[in-house]
Design a protein around this motif. Structure first.
Motif, PDB file in Angstrom:
ATOM      1  N   LEU A 149      19.250  -3.120  11.817  1.00  0.00           N
ATOM      2  CA  LEU A 149      19.998  -2.139  11.029  1.00  0.00           C
ATOM      3  C   LEU A 149      21.510  -2.329  11.155  1.00  0.00           C
ATOM      4  N   ALA A 150      21.936  -3.127  12.106  1.00  0.00           N
ATOM      5  CA  ALA A 150      23.360  -3.448  12.191  1.00  0.00           C
ATOM      6  C   ALA A 150      23.832  -4.100  10.898  1.00  0.00           C
ATOM      7  N   ALA A 151      22.942  -4.867  10.252  1.00  0.00           N
ATOM      8  CA  ALA A 151      23.288  -5.502   8.973  1.00  0.00           C
ATOM      9  C   ALA A 151      23.504  -4.461   7.885  1.00  0.00           C
ATOM     10  N   VAL A 152      22.744  -3.371   7.929  1.00  0.00           N
ATOM     11  CA  VAL A 152      22.903  -2.296   6.947  1.00  0.00           C
ATOM     12  C   VAL A 152      24.272  -1.640   7.112  1.00  0.00           C
ATOM     13  N   LYS A 153      24.658  -1.416   8.351  1.00  0.00           N
ATOM     14  CA  LYS A 153      25.968  -0.803   8.608  1.00  0.00           C
ATOM     15  C   LYS A 153      27.094  -1.712   8.117  1.00  0.00           C
TER      16      LYS A 153
END
Length: 290
Positions: free
Chosen positions: A125-129
């Motif tokens: 989810l770091a990629a989503v941020k």
């Protein structure tokens, strides 16, 4: 929203603004099939305080709704990714792959139980941020853009959240229409509730459709007088949102080790009755709004 015919699979896109909130009948342009369409009810399980049972509530609410015959999508927006662990599954893709566009929706959705699908969370989810941060404007609706096309497939979209404020938390508040706030019957948790509601009020100025609907006391010990006093105070302040409390049960903490929901693991335990009461509260809450 993407509308897919259940008979032939033909998909077409309809602007969200043209779809009414109540059920309508769709006519498939390909095969002529007529089928009902309604928006999924979107519920965020949220409070910016850890250890109150957010993921436990999200998973067991989703599982219980699925057992009632509702089609449910559980979305995990926490980098810990515990929803998958609690369900005993290991999806190869999840929410991050959907938001970044690396995979199609059907590749990201994992069927965890009958009527229950999961969009897994986790470190990815770091990629989503990063996607949210790179947008010059509209970053707060990134989650809405990803989940909106899926709404016609489900009756409920339940979103599990992280215990802190970040860009994904804000995205959840800009997407969901209903909030379910778990609060353990402890002084610090009740204090956290007050702080969360202040921040929620600030967000609501910009997303007027989101409503606090359910306040769920968790870990209730029937012999704890101080907890009862806290519950009385909560009822005085927020009585119209208050749900039947979830009683403390060791079974709740044991179930994830076996990859089971509380319904699968605990049988007739008292806590199962409490979660069933919550499910009925949520289902009837939707009917009361119409």
């Amino acid at each position: 929203m993407d509308i897919r015919c259940p008979k032939c699979g033909h998909t077409r896109t309809i602007e969200d603004s043209k779809i009414p909130n109540k059920k309508v009948v769709i006519h498939c342009q390909s095969c002529g099939n007529r089928f009902p369409l309604s928006r999924a009810r979107s519920i965020g399980v949220m409070i910016t305080k850890g250890g109150v049972g957010k993921t436990t509530t999200s998973v067991n609410l989703s599982a219980g709704l699925a057992l009632e015959g509702h089609k449910v999508l559980l979305v995990d927006t926490d980098t810990q990714g515990q929803s998958a662990y609690m369900l005993g599954v290991k999806p190869e893709a999840g929410l991050a792959d959907l938001v970044t566009g690396d995979m199609e929706a059907d590749e990201c959705l994992f069927k965890a139980r009958e009527n229950l699908w999961l969009l897994a969370g986790g470190k990815s989810l770091a990629a989503v941020k990063r996607v949210i941060a790179r947008k010059n404007f509209g970053g707060e609706v990134t989650l809405q853009e990803a989940l909106g096309p899926l709404e016609s497939r489900f009756d409920f979209i339940i979103i599990d959240t992280s215990p802190g404020w970040d860009s994904l938390t804000v995205n959840v508040l800009f997407y969901v229409k209903e909030l379910l706030v778990p609060v353990s019957l402890e002084v610090m948790s009740v204090q956290g509730l007050s702080e969360f509601l202040k921040s929620f009020s600030a967000i609501k100025k910009y997303h007027k459709d989101v409503e606090l609907k359910y306040l769920l006391p968790t870990f209730r010990h029937l012999t704890n007088k101080s907890a009862d006093a806290l519950l009385d105070n909560i009822e005085k302040l927020y009585g119209k949102y208050l749900c039947q409390p979830i009683r403390f049960s060791q079974r709740v903490s044991e179930a994830p080790a076996y990859g089971m929901t509380i319904f699968e693991y605990a049988g007739g335990d008292k806590v199962v009755k409490d979660y069933k009461a919550l499910i009925q509260e949520v289902v009837s809450g939707g009917e009361a709004d119409e």
